[in-house]
Design an enzyme around this catalytic site. Structure first.
Site, PDB file in Angstrom:
ATOM      1  N   THR A  36       0.831  -1.198   0.000  1.00 43.73           N
ATOM      2  CA  THR A  36       0.000   0.000   0.000  1.00 43.73           C
ATOM      3  C   THR A  36       0.865   1.247   0.000  1.00 43.73           C
ATOM      4  OG1 THR A  36      -0.234   0.342   2.400  1.00 43.73           O
ATOM      5  CG2 THR A  36      -1.698  -1.286   1.347  1.00 43.73           C
ATOM      6  N   ASP A  60      -5.162   4.732   2.750  1.00 38.10           N
ATOM      7  CA  ASP A  60      -4.943   5.489   3.976  1.00 38.10           C
ATOM      8  C   ASP A  60      -5.448   4.589   5.099  1.00 38.10           C
ATOM      9  OD1 ASP A  60      -5.091   7.098   6.200  1.00 38.10           O
ATOM     10  OD2 ASP A  60      -6.093   8.765   5.198  1.00 38.10           O
ATOM     11  N   SER A 138       7.128  -2.383  15.095  1.00 36.53           N
ATOM     12  CA  SER A 138       7.157  -1.538  16.284  1.00 36.53           C
ATOM     13  C   SER A 138       8.453  -0.737  16.237  1.00 36.53           C
ATOM     14  CB  SER A 138       7.051  -2.404  17.549  1.00 36.53           C
ATOM     15  OG  SER A 138       7.069  -1.627  18.706  1.00 36.53           O
ATOM     16  N   TYR A 152       4.997   9.237  20.250  1.00 29.84           N
ATOM     17  CA  TYR A 152       5.338   8.139  19.331  1.00 29.84           C
ATOM     18  C   TYR A 152       5.559   6.856  20.115  1.00 29.84           C
ATOM     19  CZ  TYR A 152       8.179   5.311  16.158  1.00 29.84           C
ATOM     20  OH  TYR A 152       8.694   4.280  15.403  1.00 29.84           O
ATOM     21  N   LYS A 156       3.607   3.099  20.039  1.00 34.06           N
ATOM     22  CA  LYS A 156       4.277   1.816  19.850  1.00 34.06           C
ATOM     23  C   LYS A 156       4.126   0.912  21.074  1.00 34.06           C
ATOM     24  CE  LYS A 156       5.757   2.456  15.664  1.00 34.06           C
ATOM     25  NZ  LYS A 156       5.153   1.665  14.556  1.00 34.06           N
TER      26      LYS A 156
END
Length: 293
Positions: A36, A60, A138, A152, A156
């Site tokens: 994608t 998306d 990850s 962020y 994760k």
């Protein structure tokens, strides 16, 4: 492998970085890869890598309806997804106080909810076949926190928890889940895949600001080779008993070892307090059972 037995991959986010390196490595050895991307130009470019085996799709991952439609179409046209790689994502660079709730939600929409939407769309097909592999990209930041990457890291950390739990739930159905936790790799993470908070607070310059500057200075000089990371992920995909977690890079290993040592020291120092919180039974011992959460 013959074309009919070659693994069939779906990898989100193959426009660049580790996703692109992995897709190219899988295609080079004869696998089929649906990847994608976010633009028509990128879709056409990906399709030309190995015509007939590389298929680009616009997606998306925050558009749940589009995710479901893309998975259904890929299943129908490819003959089934053997290996799913959740790779699409980006990093918000911001102090925790600096980040707006809108910026935080956007980070989680892609890195967490987008990944979950993809997994939920693929899992019914894998369950029906009683086999499949899910590989979630990850980061070492999913195990260790850093100033400037708190949001962020939180995304994760969330992906780690979901993946660890799904691994337990899906294992009896023949479906494995692996978390890939890279350290610093020479990708566009610190440039094109990086977003900055609109707000900066001067009081955090010695922590958030310093780490922000380190990210910028190291961009393009990271020690990790994406091509070697791709080969490591292929090894996981082929393994009869894949691991739940795979750290990539000596830096990632050392950061996690340092955190583990710190955690063990903290556990030992506060062990008496940790063990002091159960009800006391009439005979003086602790009661059995109790909630684990």
């Amino acid at each position: 492998m013959t074309p009919s037995t070659a693994p069939r991959w779906l990898i989100t986010g193959v426009g660049s970085g580790l996703g692109r390196a992995l897709a190219e490595a899988a295609l080079w050895r004869g696998d089929h890869v649906t990847g994608t991307v976010r633009s028509e130009a990128a879709r056409l470019a990906f399709a030309q890598i190995a015509p007939g085996r590389s298929v680009g799709r616009l997606l998306d991952v925050t558009d749940t309806a589009a995710v479901r439609a893309t998975i259904a179409a890929t299943e129908a046209e490819s003959g089934g997804i053997d290996i799913l790689v959740n790779n699409a994502g980006y990093g918000l660079v911001a102090g925790v106080e600096e980040a707006s709730l809108q910026e935080i939600r956007a980070q989680f929409d892609v890195n967490v909810f987008g990944a979950i939407a993809v997994m939920q769309s693929v899992l019914p097909f894998m369950r029906a076949r009683r086999r499949g592999r899910i590989i979630n990209m990850s980061s070492v930041s999913g195990l260790v926190g850093w100033p400037s990457l708190g949001i962020y890291s939180a995304s994760k950390f969330a992906l780690e928890g979901v993946s660890e739990t799904l691994a337990l739930e899906a294992a009896p159905l023949g479906i494995s889940v692996t978390l890939i936790e890279p350290g610093g790799f020479r990708t566009d993470f610190a440039t094109r895949s990086r977003a900055e908070s609109a707000r900066r607070i001067e009081d955090y310059d010695a922590t958030v600001g310093a780490c922000r500057r380190i990210l910028s200075e190291h961009a393009g000089h990271e020690p990790g080779d994406p091509a070697k990371a791709a080969q490591a992920i292929l090894a996981v995909a082929d393994a009869p008993d894949p691991p739940l977690r795979l750290l990539l890079g000596p830096d990632a290993v050392e950061y996690v070892n340092a955190k583990t040592r710190s955690q063990q020291a903290g556990l030992a120092a506060w062990s008496a307090v940790s063990h002091s919180t159960d009800f006391v039974a009439p005979h003086g011992g602790s009661t059995d059972g109790g909630s684990t959460v």
